[in-house]
Design a protein around this motif. Structure first.
Motif, PDB file in Angstrom:
ATOM      1  N   LEU A 179      -0.251   1.310   3.685  1.00  0.00           N
ATOM      2  CA  LEU A 179       1.065   1.720   3.202  1.00  0.00           C
ATOM      3  C   LEU A 179       0.860   3.067   2.514  1.00  0.00           C
ATOM      4  O   LEU A 179       0.730   3.146   1.285  1.00  0.00           O
ATOM      5  CB  LEU A 179       1.635   0.676   2.232  1.00  0.00           C
ATOM      6  N   PRO A 180       0.830   4.149   3.312  1.00  0.00           N
ATOM      7  CA  PRO A 180       0.467   5.467   2.782  1.00  0.00           C
ATOM      8  C   PRO A 180       1.636   6.271   2.220  1.00  0.00           C
ATOM      9  O   PRO A 180       1.506   7.474   1.969  1.00  0.00           O
ATOM     10  CB  PRO A 180      -0.097   6.158   4.024  1.00  0.00           C
ATOM     11  N   GLU A 181       2.771   5.634   1.998  1.00  0.00           N
ATOM     12  CA  GLU A 181       3.981   6.355   1.606  1.00  0.00           C
ATOM     13  C   GLU A 181       3.794   7.289   0.413  1.00  0.00           C
ATOM     14  O   GLU A 181       4.327   8.420   0.433  1.00  0.00           O
ATOM     15  CB  GLU A 181       5.117   5.349   1.315  1.00  0.00           C
ATOM     16  N   PRO A 182       3.093   6.904  -0.675  1.00  0.00           N
ATOM     17  CA  PRO A 182       2.959   7.823  -1.809  1.00  0.00           C
ATOM     18  C   PRO A 182       2.300   9.158  -1.443  1.00  0.00           C
ATOM     19  O   PRO A 182       2.544  10.165  -2.105  1.00  0.00           O
ATOM     20  CB  PRO A 182       2.095   7.033  -2.808  1.00  0.00           C
ATOM     21  N   ARG A 183       1.513   9.174  -0.383  1.00  0.00           N
ATOM     22  CA  ARG A 183       0.890  10.427   0.056  1.00  0.00           C
ATOM     23  C   ARG A 183       1.905  11.370   0.690  1.00  0.00           C
ATOM     24  O   ARG A 183       1.591  12.533   0.959  1.00  0.00           O
ATOM     25  CB  ARG A 183      -0.247  10.130   1.037  1.00  0.00           C
ATOM     26  N   LEU A 224       3.496  -1.575   9.069  1.00  0.00           N
ATOM     27  CA  LEU A 224       2.895  -2.693   8.351  1.00  0.00           C
ATOM     28  C   LEU A 224       3.959  -3.540   7.671  1.00  0.00           C
ATOM     29  O   LEU A 224       3.841  -4.769   7.614  1.00  0.00           O
ATOM     30  CB  LEU A 224       1.889  -2.175   7.316  1.00  0.00           C
ATOM     31  N   GLU A 225       5.028  -2.904   7.192  1.00  0.00           N
ATOM     32  CA  GLU A 225       6.103  -3.677   6.570  1.00  0.00           C
ATOM     33  C   GLU A 225       6.751  -4.634   7.568  1.00  0.00           C
ATOM     34  O   GLU A 225       7.120  -5.758   7.203  1.00  0.00           O
ATOM     35  CB  GLU A 225       7.136  -2.731   5.962  1.00  0.00           C
ATOM     36  N   ALA A 260      10.754  -0.859   2.215  1.00  0.00           N
ATOM     37  CA  ALA A 260      11.202  -1.884   3.177  1.00  0.00           C
ATOM     38  C   ALA A 260      10.415  -3.175   2.962  1.00  0.00           C
ATOM     39  O   ALA A 260      10.059  -3.877   3.911  1.00  0.00           O
ATOM     40  CB  ALA A 260      11.045  -1.387   4.605  1.00  0.00           C
ATOM     41  N   GLY A 261      10.145  -3.478   1.697  1.00  0.00           N
ATOM     42  CA  GLY A 261       9.484  -4.737   1.346  1.00  0.00           C
ATOM     43  C   GLY A 261       8.007  -4.616   1.055  1.00  0.00           C
ATOM     44  O   GLY A 261       7.417  -5.541   0.494  1.00  0.00           O
ATOM     45  N   GLY A 262       7.382  -3.506   1.423  1.00  0.00           N
ATOM     46  CA  GLY A 262       5.936  -3.381   1.259  1.00  0.00           C
ATOM     47  C   GLY A 262       5.471  -3.530  -0.174  1.00  0.00           C
ATOM     48  O   GLY A 262       4.481  -4.224  -0.455  1.00  0.00           O
ATOM     49  N   VAL A 263       6.180  -2.874  -1.124  1.00  0.00           N
ATOM     50  CA  VAL A 263       5.768  -2.936  -2.523  1.00  0.00           C
ATOM     51  C   VAL A 263       5.968  -4.334  -3.112  1.00  0.00           C
ATOM     52  O   VAL A 263       5.411  -4.642  -4.171  1.00  0.00           O
ATOM     53  CB  VAL A 263       6.521  -1.896  -3.388  1.00  0.00           C
TER      54      VAL A 263
END
Length: 263
Positions: A135-139, A116-117, A146-149
């Motif tokens: 953007l499931p990274e925290p899981r 998605l990024e 890579a820019g998502g946040v």
């Protein structure tokens, strides 16, 4: 190229992630090959826009290849150095803040995490209606660095973005459209036709005018409106002195279609 393929179609470069067996997950080698493709697109004056997509109909990209990432935790020093060297030779699309050519993300399947990024870093997103975005990274104990946040809040607003960023929840392509993240949602069978319509419309415009417009928008967002309107933009200065800037009005006066040369 082992992880991607590229195809030139006139003024268009089609870049496809070719790892359907792992839902087009992004390993360091994938990023490196993508970097070389973006270098080619940016450097070639005969290429006016790019399309980024994935192989198959299930995933645009599932994001970072977590199995490969986990394997590196027990890699040898030599393997770690080899990967480090690869990263030093790689510039991701998400880090190319002054990339001049327009990019269309063709979401043939779901885009998660780094996938998605990549789409967020493109200028236009066209998605099949079965696509899911997250953007499931925290899981996984990670964050979308890579820019998502940063890009997601700028593109759909802070509150809506935090609802997804803090939970790892997925949204449908239709919800992405409603939030202004996705430009168009179509049945999978109509995806190529929809993308081609965007391509045709972009190619109908003078390429230098397109690049100037993109630069003015993206750089101008960093400033208050009065300041943004007074800034000097290199791409606009190039357009003003171009042959195409004269061709447009001339073609209109002569009642014919303009012939763009990109100079």
């Amino acid at each position: 190229m082992k992880h991607i393929s590229i195809e030139r179609n006139g003024h268009v470069l089609i870049i496809r992630i070719e790892r359907p067996q792992v839902r087009n997950a992004l390993a360091p080698q994938t990023y490196h090959e993508l970097s070389k493709a973006f270098d080619e697109l940016e450097a070639d004056p005969d290429l006016w826009l790019g399309i980024l997509t994935g192989s198959g109909d299930q995933a645009f990209s599932a994001g970072r290849d977590l199995k490969q990432l986990a394997a590196m935790s027990c890699a040898s020093d030599a393997e770690r150095e080899e990967e480090s060297k690869l990263w030093r030779q790689t510039t991701r699309l998400t880090d190319r803040f002054e990339f001049s050519k327009p990019m269309i993300a063709r979401l043939n399947g779901s885009a998660h995490g780094g996938g998605l990024e990549l789409a967020l870093a493109c200028d236009i997103i066209v998605a099949a209606e079965h696509v899911q975005l997250s953007l499931p990274e925290p899981r996984r104990g990670l964050i979308a660095t890579a820019g998502g946040v940063h890009r997601l809040p700028r593109q759909i607003g802070t509150k809506a973005a935090l609802g997804y960023l803090l939970t790892g929840r997925a949204m449908s392509a239709q919800r992405g459209y409603e939030l202004g993240l996705v430009n168009q949602v179509v049945p999978a069978s109509e995806l190529d036709q929809a993308v081609n319509e965007w391509v045709v419309d972009i190619l109908a415009c003078a390429p230098l005018a397109v690049r100037s417009t993109k630069q003015c928008v993206m750089q101008g967002l960093n400033y208050p409106l009065p300041t943004a309107m007074r800034l000097r933009y290199p791409a606009e200065e190039a357009r003003l002195s171009s042959q195409d800037s004269r061709e447009g009005p001339l073609a209109f006066a002569e009642k014919r279609q303009p012939v763009w040369r990109g100079v």
